[in-house]
Motif scaffolding. Structure first.
Motif, PDB file in Angstrom:
ATOM      1  N   VAL A 229     -12.988  16.226  28.962  1.00  0.00           N
ATOM      2  CA  VAL A 229     -12.599  16.389  30.375  1.00  0.00           C
ATOM      3  C   VAL A 229     -11.167  16.916  30.451  1.00  0.00           C
ATOM      4  O   VAL A 229     -10.876  17.854  31.209  1.00  0.00           O
ATOM      5  CB  VAL A 229     -12.754  15.066  31.156  1.00  0.00           C
ATOM      6  N   SER A 230     -10.271  16.347  29.660  1.00  0.00           N
ATOM      7  CA  SER A 230      -8.869  16.779  29.703  1.00  0.00           C
ATOM      8  C   SER A 230      -8.708  18.220  29.233  1.00  0.00           C
ATOM      9  O   SER A 230      -7.777  18.899  29.638  1.00  0.00           O
ATOM     10  CB  SER A 230      -7.985  15.844  28.876  1.00  0.00           C
TER      11      SER A 230
ATOM     12  N   ALA B 122       5.764  11.758  33.965  1.00  0.00           N
ATOM     13  CA  ALA B 122       6.360  12.399  32.794  1.00  0.00           C
ATOM     14  C   ALA B 122       6.724  13.856  33.092  1.00  0.00           C
ATOM     15  O   ALA B 122       7.787  14.334  32.680  1.00  0.00           O
ATOM     16  CB  ALA B 122       5.409  12.318  31.602  1.00  0.00           C
ATOM     17  N   VAL B 123       5.861  14.556  33.816  1.00  0.00           N
ATOM     18  CA  VAL B 123       6.155  15.938  34.207  1.00  0.00           C
ATOM     19  C   VAL B 123       7.422  15.968  35.066  1.00  0.00           C
ATOM     20  O   VAL B 123       8.325  16.789  34.845  1.00  0.00           O
ATOM     21  CB  VAL B 123       4.969  16.582  34.960  1.00  0.00           C
ATOM     22  N   LEU B 124       7.502  15.079  36.031  1.00  0.00           N
ATOM     23  CA  LEU B 124       8.665  15.019  36.910  1.00  0.00           C
ATOM     24  C   LEU B 124       9.936  14.698  36.120  1.00  0.00           C
ATOM     25  O   LEU B 124      10.976  15.339  36.300  1.00  0.00           O
ATOM     26  CB  LEU B 124       8.437  13.979  38.015  1.00  0.00           C
TER      27      LEU B 124
ATOM     28  N   VAL C 235       7.610  22.055  30.683  1.00  0.00           N
ATOM     29  CA  VAL C 235       6.310  21.454  30.345  1.00  0.00           C
ATOM     30  C   VAL C 235       5.210  22.054  31.225  1.00  0.00           C
ATOM     31  O   VAL C 235       4.335  21.357  31.714  1.00  0.00           O
ATOM     32  CB  VAL C 235       6.342  19.904  30.462  1.00  0.00           C
ATOM     33  N   GLY C 236       5.266  23.377  31.424  1.00  0.00           N
ATOM     34  CA  GLY C 236       4.326  24.053  32.313  1.00  0.00           C
ATOM     35  C   GLY C 236       2.870  23.822  31.971  1.00  0.00           C
ATOM     36  O   GLY C 236       2.051  23.506  32.830  1.00  0.00           O
ATOM     37  N   GLU C 237       2.526  23.977  30.694  1.00  0.00           N
ATOM     38  CA  GLU C 237       1.133  23.785  30.267  1.00  0.00           C
ATOM     39  C   GLU C 237       0.696  22.342  30.494  1.00  0.00           C
ATOM     40  O   GLU C 237      -0.405  22.073  30.975  1.00  0.00           O
ATOM     41  CB  GLU C 237       1.002  24.159  28.794  1.00  0.00           C
TER      42      GLU C 237
ATOM     43  N   ALA D  37      -1.837  17.889  33.637  1.00  0.00           N
ATOM     44  CA  ALA D  37      -1.681  16.691  34.454  1.00  0.00           C
ATOM     45  C   ALA D  37      -2.298  16.895  35.829  1.00  0.00           C
ATOM     46  O   ALA D  37      -2.973  15.999  36.371  1.00  0.00           O
ATOM     47  CB  ALA D  37      -0.208  16.308  34.581  1.00  0.00           C
ATOM     48  N   LEU D  38      -2.114  18.079  36.384  1.00  0.00           N
ATOM     49  CA  LEU D  38      -2.697  18.394  37.685  1.00  0.00           C
ATOM     50  C   LEU D  38      -4.222  18.394  37.602  1.00  0.00           C
ATOM     51  O   LEU D  38      -4.902  17.834  38.461  1.00  0.00           O
ATOM     52  CB  LEU D  38      -2.202  19.750  38.181  1.00  0.00           C
TER      53      LEU D  38
END
Length: 146
Positions: free
Chosen positions: A48-49, A124-126, A135-137, A142-143
């Motif tokens: 899924v990820s 973590a992205v924030l 950390v674009g990818e 995460a989205l």
């Protein structure tokens, strides 16, 4: 590739593009004897990820055509494919590679998660963004996990 092959197998066996998650797990663990039920559930999470499977309406949908995947007769997935790193772990690795303390980063991410009421990946992205770490990818992953 092994994750794709393992994910395709239950759909090919059943001749469907949509399966109940329990049916998918039984196919991998009991029918094929490739994984324990817990390992098969971990495979679901990883697939899924990676966008190979989608969870919709209490079912798993194959996001690719399983008939396009060749499953060799002697195929047996390696258990190491279940050790795929989570989005959070990938972000943490990037932070560490950019000179941030693992302990401080984890503590700060946990605090952000708690304060904002978001997932650990989102926090973590924030955190990484606020510190200028690209950390674009991982942000896209995460989205997609939301």
């Amino acid at each position: 590739m092994s994750i794709r092959v393992a994910a395709a197998a239950p759909f090919r066996t059943k001749g469907k593009r949509k399966l109940a998650e329990s049916e998918f797990v039984v196919s991998l663990s009991l029918d094929r004897d490739w994984f324990s039920p817990d390992q098969a559930k971990r495979l679901v999470d990883i697939a899924v990820s990676q966008g190979l499977l989608r969870r919709e309406d209490d079912a798993l949908h194959c996001a690719f055509d399983p008939d396009d995947v060749t499953i060799p007769d002697d195929f047996s997935p390696d258990a190491s494919l279940l050790q795929a790193r989570s989005t959070f772990e990938k972000i943490l690795d990037r932070l560490i590679a950019n000179g941030h303390s693992k302990q401080e980063a984890v503590a700060a991410v946990n605090e952000l998660q708690r304060d904002l009421g978001v997932t650990i990946e989102t926090a973590a992205v924030l955190y990484a963004h606020r510190r200028g770490v690209s950390v674009g990818e991982e942000a896209n992953a995460a989205l997609a996990e939301l």
